[in-house]
Write a protein that holds these residues in place. Structure first.
Motif, PDB file in Angstrom:
ATOM      1  N   GLU A 112     -11.468 -15.456 -16.155  1.00 32.18           N
ATOM      2  CA  GLU A 112     -10.400 -14.743 -16.854  1.00 32.18           C
ATOM      3  C   GLU A 112      -9.657 -13.853 -15.857  1.00 32.18           C
ATOM      4  O   GLU A 112     -10.271 -13.276 -14.960  1.00 32.18           O
ATOM      5  CB  GLU A 112     -10.970 -13.873 -17.972  1.00 32.18           C
ATOM      6  N   PRO A 113      -8.348 -13.741 -16.015  1.00 29.63           N
ATOM      7  CA  PRO A 113      -7.594 -12.892 -15.085  1.00 29.63           C
ATOM      8  C   PRO A 113      -7.926 -11.416 -15.299  1.00 29.63           C
ATOM      9  O   PRO A 113      -8.275 -10.997 -16.404  1.00 29.63           O
ATOM     10  CB  PRO A 113      -6.131 -13.181 -15.444  1.00 29.63           C
ATOM     11  N   SER A 114      -7.815 -10.650 -14.237  1.00 27.52           N
ATOM     12  CA  SER A 114      -8.093  -9.213 -14.343  1.00 27.52           C
ATOM     13  C   SER A 114      -6.957  -8.479 -15.044  1.00 27.52           C
ATOM     14  O   SER A 114      -7.159  -7.435 -15.639  1.00 27.52           O
ATOM     15  CB  SER A 114      -8.341  -8.615 -12.953  1.00 27.52           C
ATOM     16  N   GLU A 115      -5.740  -9.026 -14.972  1.00 26.17           N
ATOM     17  CA  GLU A 115      -4.599  -8.452 -15.679  1.00 26.17           C
ATOM     18  C   GLU A 115      -4.203  -9.394 -16.807  1.00 26.17           C
ATOM     19  O   GLU A 115      -4.256 -10.607 -16.659  1.00 26.17           O
ATOM     20  CB  GLU A 115      -3.418  -8.274 -14.733  1.00 26.17           C
TER      21      GLU A 115
ATOM     22  N   VAL B 197      -5.128 -20.171 -19.097  1.00 28.66           N
ATOM     23  CA  VAL B 197      -4.176 -19.064 -18.996  1.00 28.66           C
ATOM     24  C   VAL B 197      -2.772 -19.655 -19.007  1.00 28.66           C
ATOM     25  O   VAL B 197      -2.495 -20.621 -18.299  1.00 28.66           O
ATOM     26  CB  VAL B 197      -4.416 -18.257 -17.699  1.00 28.66           C
ATOM     27  N   GLY B 198      -1.892 -19.060 -19.842  1.00 25.30           N
ATOM     28  CA  GLY B 198      -0.527 -19.551 -19.913  1.00 25.30           C
ATOM     29  C   GLY B 198       0.330 -18.744 -20.864  1.00 25.30           C
ATOM     30  O   GLY B 198       0.153 -17.531 -20.988  1.00 25.30           O
ATOM     31  N   VAL B 199       1.246 -19.424 -21.533  1.00 26.64           N
ATOM     32  CA  VAL B 199       2.170 -18.786 -22.475  1.00 26.64           C
ATOM     33  C   VAL B 199       1.983 -19.422 -23.845  1.00 26.64           C
ATOM     34  O   VAL B 199       1.618 -20.593 -23.962  1.00 26.64           O
ATOM     35  CB  VAL B 199       3.639 -18.895 -22.007  1.00 26.64           C
TER      36      VAL B 199
ATOM     37  N   SER C 133       2.192 -18.918 -10.482  1.00 24.87           N
ATOM     38  CA  SER C 133       1.701 -17.545 -10.340  1.00 24.87           C
ATOM     39  C   SER C 133       0.286 -17.336 -10.888  1.00 24.87           C
ATOM     40  O   SER C 133      -0.321 -16.300 -10.636  1.00 24.87           O
ATOM     41  CB  SER C 133       2.659 -16.574 -11.022  1.00 24.87           C
ATOM     42  N   ILE C 134      -0.249 -18.288 -11.621  1.00 24.80           N
ATOM     43  CA  ILE C 134      -1.595 -18.132 -12.196  1.00 24.80           C
ATOM     44  C   ILE C 134      -2.644 -18.361 -11.115  1.00 24.80           C
ATOM     45  O   ILE C 134      -2.651 -19.402 -10.454  1.00 24.80           O
ATOM     46  CB  ILE C 134      -1.800 -19.084 -13.399  1.00 24.80           C
TER      47      ILE C 134
ATOM     48  N   TYR D  62      -0.512 -12.910 -19.024  1.00 24.27           N
ATOM     49  CA  TYR D  62      -0.276 -14.108 -19.820  1.00 24.27           C
ATOM     50  C   TYR D  62      -1.332 -14.226 -20.921  1.00 24.27           C
ATOM     51  O   TYR D  62      -2.296 -13.477 -20.957  1.00 24.27           O
ATOM     52  CB  TYR D  62      -0.296 -15.354 -18.923  1.00 24.27           C
ATOM     53  N   THR D  63      -1.157 -15.217 -21.782  1.00 18.42           N
ATOM     54  CA  THR D  63      -2.116 -15.476 -22.842  1.00 18.42           C
ATOM     55  C   THR D  63      -3.377 -16.110 -22.246  1.00 18.42           C
ATOM     56  O   THR D  63      -3.285 -17.035 -21.444  1.00 18.42           O
ATOM     57  CB  THR D  63      -1.515 -16.428 -23.895  1.00 18.42           C
ATOM     58  N   VAL D  64      -4.521 -15.612 -22.659  1.00 12.95           N
ATOM     59  CA  VAL D  64      -5.812 -16.189 -22.256  1.00 12.95           C
ATOM     60  C   VAL D  64      -6.415 -16.854 -23.484  1.00 12.95           C
ATOM     61  O   VAL D  64      -6.453 -16.279 -24.566  1.00 12.95           O
ATOM     62  CB  VAL D  64      -6.768 -15.106 -21.717  1.00 12.95           C
ATOM     63  N   CYS D  65      -6.878 -18.080 -23.311  1.00 11.61           N
ATOM     64  CA  CYS D  65      -7.471 -18.853 -24.403  1.00 11.61           C
ATOM     65  C   CYS D  65      -8.787 -19.435 -23.918  1.00 11.61           C
ATOM     66  O   CYS D  65      -8.860 -19.934 -22.797  1.00 11.61           O
ATOM     67  CB  CYS D  65      -6.507 -19.977 -24.804  1.00 11.61           C
TER      68      CYS D  65
END
Length: 152
Positions: free
Chosen positions: A81-84, A14-16, A46-47, A87-90
């Motif tokens: 995986e984040p619930s929101e 997870v990031g940008v 914040s991740i 950010y970009t998920v890869c």
């Protein structure tokens, strides 16, 4: 340059992200800007659900030559995986990778390593490559570079 063949399980990161290419005159600024945003804007902190404290530089979605555009991500590995979708998920695919271990300046050593990797005759998959920063020592870092390989 020496490397070992490793098999990795799928990783969630997870990031940008941003699109660029190796031939773009601003590629360095695009990727450098991602790193600045990731740390200076508090994105890293914040991740949630980090798998470890390592930062990742990920390169994916490219067509298989150094002139093609690709997605560059600066991220960290997470346990889910984040619930929101802030950010970009890869998803770094499971599979075979050539693992290179380099030491030195975070920017210069990585750049020099990639130039050498691009000149090597590896059976690359061109699906996903990534850097895993083992520490935050700018001038004497340990970085693992993983280059995705085609299935045997």
């Amino acid at each position: 340059m020496n490397y070992e063949i490793v098999t990795l399980e799928e990783k969630i990161a997870v990031g940008v992200s941003a699109r660029t290419s190796n031939m773009s005159p601003d590629a360095g600024a695009v990727i450098g800007g991602l790193w600045q945003r990731f740390f200076n804007e508090g994105i890293y902190t914040s991740i949630a659900d980090k798998a470890n404290e390592k930062a990742l530089g990920i390169y994916t979605d490219y067509a298989g030559d150094e002139k093609a555009e690709y997605t560059a991500l600066v991220a960290c590995e997470t346990t889910r995986e984040p619930s929101e979708n802030t950010y970009t998920v890869c998803k770094i695919p499971a599979g075979r990778y050539a693992k290179f271990v380099i030491h030195g300046d975070m920017v210069q050593a990585v750049g020099a390593a990639w130039q050498e990797i691009w000149s090597m005759d590896l059976p690359r998959s061109f699906q996903c490559d990534f850097e895993e920063y083992q520490d935050d020592k700018m001038d004497n870092a340990e970085i693992h570079i993983y280059v995705g390989l085609r299935a045997e």
